[in-house]
Design a protein around this motif. Structure first.
Motif, PDB file in Angstrom:
ATOM      1  N   THR A  90       0.853  -1.194   0.000  1.00 25.13           N
ATOM      2  CA  THR A  90       0.000   0.000   0.000  1.00 25.13           C
ATOM      3  C   THR A  90       0.889   1.244   0.000  1.00 25.13           C
ATOM      4  OG1 THR A  90      -0.105   0.117   2.425  1.00 25.13           O
ATOM      5  CG2 THR A  90      -1.796  -1.190   1.309  1.00 25.13           C
ATOM      6  N   ASN A  91       0.310   2.362  -0.412  1.00 24.40           N
ATOM      7  CA  ASN A  91       1.019   3.640  -0.354  1.00 24.40           C
ATOM      8  C   ASN A  91       0.096   4.695   0.241  1.00 24.40           C
ATOM      9  OD1 ASN A  91      -0.751   3.930  -2.523  1.00 24.40           O
ATOM     10  ND2 ASN A  91       0.734   4.990  -3.819  1.00 24.40           N
ATOM     11  N   THR A  92       0.492   5.966   0.144  1.00 21.49           N
ATOM     12  CA  THR A  92      -0.332   7.031   0.746  1.00 21.49           C
ATOM     13  C   THR A  92      -0.625   8.118  -0.291  1.00 21.49           C
ATOM     14  OG1 THR A  92       1.647   8.176   1.564  1.00 21.49           O
ATOM     15  CG2 THR A  92       0.596   6.599   3.051  1.00 21.49           C
ATOM     16  N   PRO A  93      -1.461   7.813  -1.291  1.00 19.66           N
ATOM     17  CA  PRO A  93      -1.787   8.795  -2.328  1.00 19.66           C
ATOM     18  C   PRO A  93      -2.839   9.795  -1.855  1.00 19.66           C
ATOM     19  CG  PRO A  93      -3.022   6.805  -2.706  1.00 19.66           C
ATOM     20  CD  PRO A  93      -2.151   6.535  -1.496  1.00 19.66           C
ATOM     21  N   GLU A  94      -3.167  10.729  -2.735  1.00 22.16           N
ATOM     22  CA  GLU A  94      -4.228  11.714  -2.537  1.00 22.16           C
ATOM     23  C   GLU A  94      -3.897  12.742  -1.462  1.00 22.16           C
ATOM     24  OE1 GLU A  94      -6.581  12.040  -4.559  1.00 22.16           O
ATOM     25  OE2 GLU A  94      -7.054  10.112  -5.432  1.00 22.16           O
ATOM     26  N   VAL A  95      -3.519  12.289  -0.255  1.00 21.13           N
ATOM     27  CA  VAL A  95      -3.376  13.208   0.872  1.00 21.13           C
ATOM     28  C   VAL A  95      -2.237  14.207   0.692  1.00 21.13           C
ATOM     29  CG1 VAL A  95      -4.448  11.634   2.511  1.00 21.13           C
ATOM     30  CG2 VAL A  95      -1.981  11.531   2.167  1.00 21.13           C
ATOM     31  N   LEU A  96      -1.325  13.955  -0.251  1.00 16.89           N
ATOM     32  CA  LEU A  96      -0.210  14.883  -0.456  1.00 16.89           C
ATOM     33  C   LEU A  96      -0.314  15.681  -1.748  1.00 16.89           C
ATOM     34  CD1 LEU A  96       1.245  13.017  -2.673  1.00 16.89           C
ATOM     35  CD2 LEU A  96       2.587  12.147  -0.772  1.00 16.89           C
ATOM     36  N   VAL A 270      19.436  28.005 -11.008  1.00 15.46           N
ATOM     37  CA  VAL A 270      18.956  26.783 -10.351  1.00 15.46           C
ATOM     38  C   VAL A 270      18.356  27.128  -8.993  1.00 15.46           C
ATOM     39  CG1 VAL A 270      19.643  24.562  -9.364  1.00 15.46           C
ATOM     40  CG2 VAL A 270      20.673  25.342 -11.494  1.00 15.46           C
ATOM     41  N   VAL A 271      17.241  26.474  -8.677  1.00 12.84           N
ATOM     42  CA  VAL A 271      16.669  26.520  -7.328  1.00 12.84           C
ATOM     43  C   VAL A 271      16.669  25.093  -6.794  1.00 12.84           C
ATOM     44  CG1 VAL A 271      14.629  27.026  -5.928  1.00 12.84           C
ATOM     45  CG2 VAL A 271      15.233  28.531  -7.839  1.00 12.84           C
ATOM     46  N   LEU A 272      17.220  24.885  -5.616  1.00 11.80           N
ATOM     47  CA  LEU A 272      17.349  23.557  -5.041  1.00 11.80           C
ATOM     48  C   LEU A 272      16.470  23.420  -3.799  1.00 11.80           C
ATOM     49  CD1 LEU A 272      21.250  23.278  -5.257  1.00 11.80           C
ATOM     50  CD2 LEU A 272      19.552  22.444  -6.897  1.00 11.80           C
ATOM     51  N   SER A 273      15.849  22.241  -3.674  1.00 11.53           N
ATOM     52  CA  SER A 273      14.926  21.976  -2.565  1.00 11.53           C
ATOM     53  C   SER A 273      15.184  20.560  -2.043  1.00 11.53           C
ATOM     54  CB  SER A 273      13.481  22.114  -3.069  1.00 11.53           C
ATOM     55  OG  SER A 273      12.543  21.761  -2.075  1.00 11.53           O
ATOM     56  N   PRO A 274      15.143  20.349  -0.715  1.00 12.02           N
ATOM     57  CA  PRO A 274      15.532  19.066  -0.124  1.00 12.02           C
ATOM     58  C   PRO A 274      14.413  18.023  -0.076  1.00 12.02           C
ATOM     59  CG  PRO A 274      15.078  20.613   1.623  1.00 12.02           C
ATOM     60  CD  PRO A 274      14.885  21.363   0.332  1.00 12.02           C
ATOM     61  N   HIS A 275      13.881  17.647  -1.236  1.00 10.34           N
ATOM     62  CA  HIS A 275      12.819  16.633  -1.325  1.00 10.34           C
ATOM     63  C   HIS A 275      11.735  16.882  -0.280  1.00 10.34           C
ATOM     64  CE1 HIS A 275      11.868  12.205  -2.567  1.00 10.34           C
ATOM     65  NE2 HIS A 275      10.768  12.934  -2.434  1.00 10.34           N
ATOM     66  N   GLN A 276      11.103  18.035  -0.395  1.00 12.12           N
ATOM     67  CA  GLN A 276      10.086  18.434   0.572  1.00 12.12           C
ATOM     68  C   GLN A 276       8.706  18.594  -0.068  1.00 12.12           C
ATOM     69  OE1 GLN A 276       9.948  22.404   2.017  1.00 12.12           O
ATOM     70  NE2 GLN A 276      11.231  23.253   0.399  1.00 12.12           N
ATOM     71  N   GLY A 277       8.476  17.848  -1.163  1.00  4.58           N
ATOM     72  CA  GLY A 277       7.186  17.966  -1.831  1.00  4.58           C
ATOM     73  C   GLY A 277       6.002  17.765  -0.906  1.00  4.58           C
ATOM     74  N   SER A 278       6.078  16.750  -0.059  1.00  5.13           N
ATOM     75  CA  SER A 278       4.995  16.495   0.893  1.00  5.13           C
ATOM     76  C   SER A 278       5.356  17.000   2.283  1.00  5.13           C
ATOM     77  CB  SER A 278       4.710  14.985   0.970  1.00  5.13           C
ATOM     78  OG  SER A 278       5.845  14.281   1.481  1.00  5.13           O
ATOM     79  N   GLY A 279       6.381  17.849   2.367  1.00  8.43           N
ATOM     80  CA  GLY A 279       6.933  18.223   3.658  1.00  8.43           C
ATOM     81  C   GLY A 279       6.193  19.323   4.387  1.00  8.43           C
ATOM     82  N   THR A 280       4.916  19.096   4.662  1.00  9.99           N
ATOM     83  CA  THR A 280       4.163  19.976   5.552  1.00  9.99           C
ATOM     84  C   THR A 280       3.640  19.138   6.707  1.00  9.99           C
ATOM     85  OG1 THR A 280       1.976  19.663   4.531  1.00  9.99           O
ATOM     86  CG2 THR A 280       3.422  21.325   3.557  1.00  9.99           C
ATOM     87  N   ARG A 281       3.419  19.770   7.836  1.00  9.56           N
ATOM     88  CA  ARG A 281       2.961  19.031   9.016  1.00  9.56           C
ATOM     89  C   ARG A 281       1.636  18.326   8.745  1.00  9.56           C
ATOM     90  NH1 ARG A 281       4.855  23.917  10.899  1.00  9.56           N
ATOM     91  NH2 ARG A 281       6.746  23.810  12.181  1.00  9.56           N
ATOM     92  N   GLN A 282       0.686  19.041   8.160  1.00  9.26           N
ATOM     93  CA  GLN A 282      -0.636  18.452   7.983  1.00  9.26           C
ATOM     94  C   GLN A 282      -0.614  17.287   6.993  1.00  9.26           C
ATOM     95  OE1 GLN A 282      -2.094  22.353   6.663  1.00  9.26           O
ATOM     96  NE2 GLN A 282      -3.078  21.335   4.929  1.00  9.26           N
ATOM     97  N   THR A 283       0.206  17.416   5.941  1.00  7.39           N
ATOM     98  CA  THR A 283       0.265  16.333   4.967  1.00  7.39           C
ATOM     99  C   THR A 283       0.955  15.108   5.540  1.00  7.39           C
ATOM    100  OG1 THR A 283       0.138  17.739   3.013  1.00  7.39           O
ATOM    101  CG2 THR A 283       1.283  15.653   2.759  1.00  7.39           C
ATOM    102  N   ARG A 284       2.074  15.291   6.230  1.00  8.23           N
ATOM    103  CA  ARG A 284       2.773  14.142   6.797  1.00  8.23           C
ATOM    104  C   ARG A 284       1.911  13.421   7.841  1.00  8.23           C
ATOM    105  NH1 ARG A 284       8.373  14.309   5.574  1.00  8.23           N
ATOM    106  NH2 ARG A 284       8.395  14.912   3.373  1.00  8.23           N
TER     107      ARG A 284
END
Length: 309
Positions: A90-96, A270-284
């Motif tokens: 299973t995974n965790t789709p939709e919520v992010l 270039v703009v660099l981001s540390p793999h934070q696509g789902s990195g919000t408190r509510q989403t996690r």
């Protein structure tokens, strides 16, 4: 008898608390001696929580029934091995979806307007000496989306609100979507101002954003990656950014993260981001809750909320 599970990565505090209340949890990710832990608990483990489950680990867990991945991407799990062993995944789709789509637009604006550079310009006293150079905007530009899934559709909706034209490429045309479909990624790149990649990782998509695709975007084009680092030919990306043959890139994922090619650090396009696509408190928190819900449903004999295998 209590059900024993193997936690393979750190999870949000509420998720870990919920798991501990329901199951006997063995924390593989922070064990001082992982092999010793596995030797002790493997015969009793019936589930894993988190990713990074390969065939070798499956073989160590003879009673394993379900792999509950924390994340929408499940390329860190050998799904073919799981399927052959009749294991559920299973995974965790939709919520992010919203969190990732918001970051996609944020990265595009940051790259177009050079927001990180503008911040440094003000802090460094540059504004007191001269005005900041004129930049670009998203209005009127064409956005090509690689992977018009749940997240891709949310990005498309937001891009239209920014007055952008949206087109897409994927394995199949989606006849009920209002956007123009390209069967060729290269052709789409030639016709786009921006290319946003949100396709999953894996062998089928490995380096599909090739040197040719990146070059087709041209010296005024922008590339944004929120899918997986393996989607793009990273060496070619660096070279084209250095030479100016590609206008710019905003990257949230990398092929060997957290390692990032050092050549990118000194580039102004270039703009660099540390793999934070789902990195919000509510989403996690919502992702963690879905991990627990999948495990609970499995052991209750109920349909899984988000099965992929």
């Amino acid at each position: 008898m209590a059900i024993e599970i193997l936690q393979t990565q750190r999870l949000p505090a509420r998720c870990e608390q919920a798991l501990a209340e329901r199951y006997v949890v063995h924390r593989l990710f922070d064990a001082a001696d992982r092999q010793a832990l596995l030797a002790d608990v493997a015969p009793r483990v019936r589930a894993t929580a988190g990713g990074h489950v390969d065939a070798a680990l499956m073989d160590r867990l003879p009673r394993l029934e379900i792999i509950a991945v924390f994340g929408v991407g499940y390329d860190s799990v050998d799904t073919e091995a799981a399927r052959s062993r009749r294991l559920r995944v299973t995974n965790t789709p939709e919520v992010l979806n919203d969190a990732v789509a918001e970051l996609a637009i944020g990265l595009m604006v940051a790259l177009a307007r050079h927001i990180p550079q503008a911040d440094r310009y003000v802090r460094g006293g540059g504004w007191a000496k001269a005005g900041f150079p004129l930049q670009a905007e998203l209005n009127g530009k064409t956005l090509g989306i690689l992977g018009l899934g749940r997240i891709g559709k949310e990005i498309a909706t937001r891009a239209q609100a920014m007055k952008m034209r949206v087109v897409y490429h994927g394995r199949h045309r989606q006849p009920y979507e209002p956007y123009v479909y390209y069967s060729s990624l290269l052709d789409m790149a030639r016709d786009c101002d921006w290319l946003v990649a949100v396709a999953p990782g894996g062998r089928e998509t490995y380096r599909m954003v090739s040197r040719e695709v990146l070059a087709a975007l041209g010296p005024a084009g922008g590339f944004v990656n929120l899918g997986r680092g393996t989607l793009v030919d990273e060496a070619a990306l660096v070279e084209l950014l250095q030479s100016g043959e590609l206008g710019g890139a905003a990257l949230d994922v990398f092929e060997h993260e957290p390692h990032v090619p050092e050549a990118l650090f000194g580039l102004d396009n270039v703009v660099l981001s540390p793999h934070q696509g789902s990195g919000t408190r509510q989403t996690r928190e919502r992702m963690g809750a879905l991990v627990v819900a999948n495990l609970d449903a499995h052991f209750a004999g109920e349909p899984l909320p988000s099965a992929v295998v």
